[in-house]
Design a protein around this motif. Structure first.
Motif, short mmCIF file in Angstrom:
data_model
loop_
_atom_site.label_atom_id
_atom_site.label_comp_id
_atom_site.label_asym_id
_atom_site.label_seq_id
_atom_site.Cartn_x
_atom_site.Cartn_y
_atom_site.Cartn_z
N ASP A 64 -7.26 0.53 12.25
CA ASP A 64 -6.41 -0.56 12.05
C ASP A 64 -7.40 -1.52 11.94
N ASN A 65 -8.62 -1.64 12.91
CA ASN A 65 -9.54 -2.67 12.81
C ASN A 65 -10.72 -2.75 11.90
N ASN A 66 -10.86 -1.77 10.98
CA ASN A 66 -11.67 -1.43 10.09
C ASN A 66 -11.52 -2.47 8.78
N ALA A 67 -11.66 -3.87 9.04
CA ALA A 67 -10.99 -4.97 8.02
C ALA A 67 -12.01 -4.87 6.83
N THR A 68 -13.21 -4.52 6.80
CA THR A 68 -13.95 -4.79 5.68
C THR A 68 -13.33 -3.64 4.64
N ALA A 69 -13.25 -2.47 5.09
CA ALA A 69 -12.57 -1.25 4.20
C ALA A 69 -11.08 -1.51 3.88
N ARG A 70 -10.38 -2.09 4.76
CA ARG A 70 -9.19 -2.33 4.51
C ARG A 70 -8.89 -3.41 3.35
N LYS A 71 -9.83 -4.40 3.18
CA LYS A 71 -9.73 -5.22 2.07
C LYS A 71 -9.86 -4.63 0.81
N LEU A 72 -10.70 -3.41 0.62
CA LEU A 72 -10.91 -2.69 -0.46
C LEU A 72 -9.47 -2.03 -0.59
N TYR A 73 -9.09 -1.24 0.38
CA TYR A 73 -7.88 -0.30 0.42
C TYR A 73 -6.59 -1.08 0.00
N ASP A 74 -6.48 -2.24 0.48
CA ASP A 74 -5.37 -3.18 0.03
C ASP A 74 -5.32 -3.31 -1.69
N ARG A 75 -6.29 -3.47 -2.15
CA ARG A 75 -6.62 -3.68 -3.45
C ARG A 75 -6.21 -2.54 -4.33
N ILE A 76 -6.64 -1.31 -3.89
CA ILE A 76 -6.55 0.01 -4.85
C ILE A 76 -5.62 1.10 -4.46
N GLY A 77 -5.12 0.87 -3.21
CA GLY A 77 -3.96 1.51 -2.66
C GLY A 77 -2.66 0.81 -2.31
N THR A 78 -1.68 1.53 -1.77
CA THR A 78 -0.57 1.15 -1.15
C THR A 78 -0.42 1.48 0.33
N LEU A 79 -0.47 0.53 1.41
CA LEU A 79 -0.25 0.64 2.68
C LEU A 79 0.95 1.07 3.00
N THR A 80 1.20 2.31 3.64
CA THR A 80 2.66 2.90 4.16
C THR A 80 2.93 2.28 5.46
N ALA B 243 -8.31 14.30 -8.04
CA ALA B 243 -6.91 14.44 -7.62
C ALA B 243 -6.17 14.79 -9.04
N ASP B 244 -6.30 13.73 -9.81
CA ASP B 244 -5.48 13.93 -11.43
C ASP B 244 -5.63 15.14 -11.99
N ARG B 245 -7.31 15.42 -11.86
CA ARG B 245 -7.65 16.55 -12.82
C ARG B 245 -7.06 17.97 -12.07
N ARG B 246 -6.86 17.88 -10.80
CA ARG B 246 -6.31 19.12 -10.12
C ARG B 246 -4.77 18.86 -10.13
N GLY B 247 -4.30 18.01 -10.66
CA GLY B 247 -2.55 17.68 -10.60
C GLY B 247 -1.92 17.53 -9.21
N ALA B 248 -2.76 16.64 -8.47
CA ALA B 248 -2.43 16.28 -7.33
C ALA B 248 -1.23 15.08 -7.52
N ASP B 249 -0.17 15.38 -6.60
CA ASP B 249 1.21 14.30 -6.79
C ASP B 249 0.83 13.15 -5.95
N ARG B 250 -0.01 13.25 -4.84
CA ARG B 250 -0.36 12.12 -3.92
C ARG B 250 -1.86 12.23 -3.68
N THR B 251 -2.43 11.12 -3.31
CA THR B 251 -3.78 11.14 -2.56
C THR B 251 -3.57 9.82 -1.64
N TYR B 252 -3.98 10.38 -0.64
CA TYR B 252 -3.82 9.35 0.50
C TYR B 252 -5.07 9.43 1.55
N TRP B 253 -5.13 8.34 2.25
CA TRP B 253 -6.17 8.40 3.61
C TRP B 253 -5.85 7.69 4.47
N ALA B 254 -6.60 7.55 5.64
CA ALA B 254 -6.24 6.60 6.89
C ALA B 254 -7.72 6.20 7.29
N THR B 255 -7.50 4.94 7.83
CA THR B 255 -8.70 4.34 8.55
C THR B 255 -7.95 3.79 9.85
#
Length: 145
Positions: free
Chosen positions: A122-138, A108-120
């Motif tokens: 709500d009950n994907n607790a294992t993945a959300r532990k990682l996402y909470d560390r490396i992203g911002t929950l909106t 995303a940085d290489r292509r000059g993207a202003d935002r990187t985002y994803w969804a999962t």
């Protein structure tokens, strides 16, 4: 250790195996025709889609990510939507998901993207532990038709 790189045509069998497992993980249904179309799109850079594959030291594919680059009404530039992220069950907890997201950020940085985002889910607790560390929950809630 895991390395992450863009997919190439010879990754098709490994990507298909992981993508089908991803669909099963989410208890979804995607036709073989759509899966084949998706694979072609991921290899065709003109479609603003690309995919990453994570490979372990033995050369085994252990994770995939699909990125969609698109314009936004809120930015002059591009956004990067991390549409699909999947790690094989036997590779979870080993840093594969983090490596795929960091590689997504780098692309995303290489292509000059202003935002990187994803969804999962709500009950994907294992993945959300990682996402909470490396992203911002909106505060947004997704609706669809």
């Amino acid at each position: 250790m895991v390395s992450v790189r863009p997919v190439v045509a010879s990754d098709e069998e490994a990507w298909l195996k992981l993508f089908r497992a991803y669909v099963v993980f989410y208890k979804a249904s995607v036709s073989e025709e759509i899966i084949a179309t998706t694979w072609r799109r991921l290899l065709d850079q003109d479609d603003n889609m690309t995919a990453l594959i994570a490979v372990d030291d033995d050369g085994k594919a252990v994770g995939i990510a699909a990125l969609v680059f698109h314009r936004s009404t809120w930015s002059a530039g591009w956004y990067c939507y991390l549409e699909d992220l999947f790690v094989a069950s036997d590779a979870r907890g080993l840093g594969v998901g983090r490596a795929l997201i960091e590689a997504t950020y780098a692309e995303a940085d290489r292509r000059g993207a202003d935002r990187t985002y994803w969804a999962t889910q709500d009950n994907n607790a294992t993945a959300r532990k990682l996402y909470d560390r490396i992203g911002t929950l909106t505060e947004f809630v997704q609706y669809r038709r």
